[in-house]
Design an enzyme around this catalytic site. Sequence first.
Site, mmCIF file in Angstrom:
data_model
loop_
_atom_site.group_PDB
_atom_site.id
_atom_site.type_symbol
_atom_site.label_atom_id
_atom_site.label_comp_id
_atom_site.label_asym_id
_atom_site.label_seq_id
_atom_site.Cartn_x
_atom_site.Cartn_y
_atom_site.Cartn_z
ATOM 1 N N LYS A 1 -36.483 -2.579 -3.844
ATOM 2 C CA LYS A 1 -36.538 -3.960 -4.334
ATOM 3 C C LYS A 1 -37.855 -4.240 -5.065
ATOM 4 O O LYS A 1 -38.121 -5.380 -5.437
ATOM 5 C CB LYS A 1 -36.388 -4.951 -3.169
ATOM 6 C CG LYS A 1 -35.077 -4.879 -2.444
ATOM 7 C CD LYS A 1 -34.939 -5.970 -1.394
ATOM 8 C CE LYS A 1 -35.826 -5.743 -0.197
ATOM 9 N NZ LYS A 1 -35.644 -6.768 0.856
ATOM 10 N N LYS B 1 -40.814 -4.189 -3.743
ATOM 11 C CA LYS B 1 -41.672 -4.969 -2.852
ATOM 12 C C LYS B 1 -42.462 -3.989 -1.992
ATOM 13 O O LYS B 1 -41.976 -2.899 -1.697
ATOM 14 C CB LYS B 1 -40.838 -5.835 -1.897
ATOM 15 C CG LYS B 1 -40.167 -7.020 -2.515
ATOM 16 C CD LYS B 1 -39.348 -7.769 -1.495
ATOM 17 C CE LYS B 1 -40.229 -8.627 -0.614
ATOM 18 N NZ LYS B 1 -39.439 -9.498 0.281
#
Length: 131
Positions: free
Chosen positions: A44, A46
């Site tokens: 993602k 992240k």
Amino acid sequence: MKTILTAGTFDILHASHIQLLERAKSLGDRLIVMCSTDDFNAKKHKEALQPYAERKLILEALRCVDKVVPEASWEDKAKYIKAFNVSTFVMGDNWLGKFDALKDAFPELEIFYFPRGKISSTHLRDKIKNL
């Protein structure tokens, strides 16, 4: 027994996380939290400050959380809804509408998007960077 499911990274656990988790738990008897794994976060784009094992340990220590499971993919939501006979799925309203398609596979599923709190992990990370 009414089972509630929520998901997130839960990095730098803060008051808004606690409020969401307690509110989610108030909707049923058992709260299961899907905690994003480090590999899933990387997919993602992240990066959590705390590794998955630490975030899981912290979540498990909360009295409102009954079980913590790893979230390793977007598909895990449907997998856990089925495996744990989940009746309600809860997310913050920053995800508003993003998981409504779960109702196609699980017509009886209730989905709630709670308002985000005033604190966010992103905000806290930015404050730490500026110290």
